[in-house]
Design a protein around this motif. Structure first.
Motif, PDB file in Angstrom:
ATOM      1  N   UNK A 164      -0.722   3.713   5.049  1.00 35.59           N
ATOM      2  CA  UNK A 164       0.255   2.740   4.548  1.00 35.59           C
ATOM      3  C   UNK A 164      -0.334   1.931   3.397  1.00 35.59           C
ATOM      4  N   UNK A 165      -1.614   1.597   3.500  1.00 36.63           N
ATOM      5  CA  UNK A 165      -2.273   0.843   2.423  1.00 36.63           C
ATOM      6  C   UNK A 165      -2.411   1.700   1.173  1.00 36.63           C
ATOM      7  N   UNK A 166      -2.806   2.952   1.338  1.00 41.47           N
ATOM      8  CA  UNK A 166      -2.919   3.853   0.188  1.00 41.47           C
ATOM      9  C   UNK A 166      -1.578   4.015  -0.519  1.00 41.47           C
ATOM     10  N   UNK A 190     -12.117  -7.878   0.683  1.00 42.27           N
ATOM     11  CA  UNK A 190     -12.212  -6.618   1.418  1.00 42.27           C
ATOM     12  C   UNK A 190     -12.105  -5.365   0.559  1.00 42.27           C
ATOM     13  N   UNK A 191     -11.458  -5.451  -0.595  1.00 43.57           N
ATOM     14  CA  UNK A 191     -11.261  -4.254  -1.410  1.00 43.57           C
ATOM     15  C   UNK A 191     -12.543  -3.901  -2.169  1.00 43.57           C
ATOM     16  N   UNK A 192     -13.055  -2.699  -1.942  1.00 40.73           N
ATOM     17  CA  UNK A 192     -14.308  -2.263  -2.560  1.00 40.73           C
ATOM     18  C   UNK A 192     -14.096  -1.256  -3.686  1.00 40.73           C
ATOM     19  N   UNK A 193     -12.912  -0.696  -3.799  1.00 37.92           N
ATOM     20  CA  UNK A 193     -12.638   0.247  -4.876  1.00 37.92           C
ATOM     21  C   UNK A 193     -12.450  -0.523  -6.184  1.00 37.92           C
ATOM     22  N   UNK A 194     -13.260  -0.256  -7.211  1.00 32.08           N
ATOM     23  CA  UNK A 194     -13.204  -1.054  -8.450  1.00 32.08           C
ATOM     24  C   UNK A 194     -11.839  -1.036  -9.130  1.00 32.08           C
ATOM     25  N   UNK A 195     -11.192   0.120  -9.165  1.00 33.93           N
ATOM     26  CA  UNK A 195      -9.894   0.213  -9.841  1.00 33.93           C
ATOM     27  C   UNK A 195      -8.834  -0.594  -9.097  1.00 33.93           C
TER      28      UNK A 195
END
Length: 363
Positions: free
Chosen positions: A105-107, A205-210
């Motif tokens: 769901x987040x993706x 919490x978000x670790x993805x740079x983009x």
């Protein structure tokens, strides 16, 4: 207990892909809804109208086509994204079986763009919706102005529009702000406070740079107005979201916020105040402030009435000057508009700044 409650609430939102919370009768509540259609109904049709290029959302009949929840889309998109991300963090140990559902769901919120026509896909492209905070205020404001005479607001017809809206301060604010492309007059300041919390959760919490950049870009739109409030509640969050920003502008924002803290109290008291300062320019009222004119900059807290983070710091207490008469024999029990309030507007940003090393105490 936190894990259990988070699990129950998140699963309730995702139940049957409904994206709303049911009340005791099994019906959706007024505000706890995150369905794509609620925010984006009719957008596909509006985009086909020539007026859309002027930020006016109408049908081909020239009637307004904006859904009731249109302007709330960016805030609510961030809310559901933060809920999903936090659910993955705090429930992973106790409820491993649901992690894929939360992750999928987040993706989906980062997947392409949101739905603009049937079939509406709940959650899809909500990040794009979150990036339309300013756009959606421009559209709502310009559409309100259009509804007066079914004409676009321009310098050429402003007299006609004003004459058609005599006595309607709200309509005139929409006209003037549309012509000057000033979206800040259509802000719901309680949304600014509500928007703080999902942004805080997501950037931690978000670790993805983009993805992180998209989240920060969405908050930058909110901060475009919050910057002029000089409120550490927002400034410190913006610095946390942009830790490498050591620019002169950012440092000045932090200094202004520290001054804000110095001039507020741990326990607030709502004394009457004077709004007849000669160095303040008064402008039209905002959309949600009744007929109260606004100041062109936010006065310090010790020169304002009682203040919370969910109120407009530029709005006058009234349209007439008020006497400022502090008293050594102030009676806290007499009422009359003189109210005490908690000190969270000081304590939360102060300890937030201390905890993340944005400010520090010096001898």
């Amino acid at each position: 207990m936190i894990s259990e409650i988070t699990h129950k609430m998140t699963n309730l939102i995702l139940k049957d892909n409904n994206y709303f919370i049911e009340d005791a009768t099994g019906k959706g509540t007024q505000w706890s809804r995150w369905t794509s259609k609620y925010f984006n109904d009719n957008i596909g049709e509006m985009e086909n109208q020539p007026e859309w290029s002027s930020n006016v959302g109408i049908y081909d009949t020239k009637d307004e086509a904006l859904s009731y929840g249109y302007e709330d889309g960016p805030l609510n998109a961030l809310e559901v994204m933060a809920t999903l991300k936090t659910a993955m963090t705090v429930t992973s140990k106790d409820y491993p079986v649901d992690q894929k559902m939360y992750q999928d769901a987040y993706n989906l919120t980062f997947d392409s763009s949101y739905s603009k026509a049937e079939p509406y896909v709940n959650g899809k492209g909500y990040m794009d919706m979150a990036l339309e905070y300013i756009k959606r205020r421009d559209v709502r404001q310009a559409t309100h102005a259009f509804n007066i005479l079914k004409e676009l607001s321009t310098y050429d017809n402003v007299s006609n529009l004003y004459n058609a809206s005599i006595g309607d301060w709200q309509a005139r604010s929409h006209i003037n702000s549309t012509i000057h492309n000033d979206w800040t007059q259509y802000i719901n300041y309680s949304d600014e406070e509500l928007g703080w919390f999902p942004i805080y959760q997501l950037i931690l919490q978000e670790k993805d740079p983009a993805r992180y950049k998209q989240i920060v870009d969405s908050y930058s739109q909110w901060y475009e107005n919050e910057k002029r409030e000089e409120n550490p509640f927002y400034t410190f969050l913006y610095q946390l979201a942009n830790p490498t920003d050591k620019s002169v502008s950012m440092q000045q924002d932090i200094q202004n916020s520290v001054r804000f803290l110095y001039r507020t109290q741990h326990v607030k008291i709502g004394f009457p105040v004077s709004y007849d300062r000669q160095d303040v320019f008064y402008i039209e009222p905002g959309d949600r402030d009744g007929s109260k004119a606004q100041t062109n900059y936010a006065l310090p807290l010790d020169e304002q009435r009682i203040h919370r983070n969910n109120s407009n710091p530029f709005s006058r207490a009234s349209n007439s000057a008020k006497d400022y008469s502090p008293s050594d024999t102030y009676n806290y029990n007499t009422g009359g508009g003189k109210n005490m309030d908690d000190g969270v507007t000081f304590l939360l940003p102060y300890w937030f700044g201390r905890n993340f090393g944005i400010i520090k105490e010096v001898n």
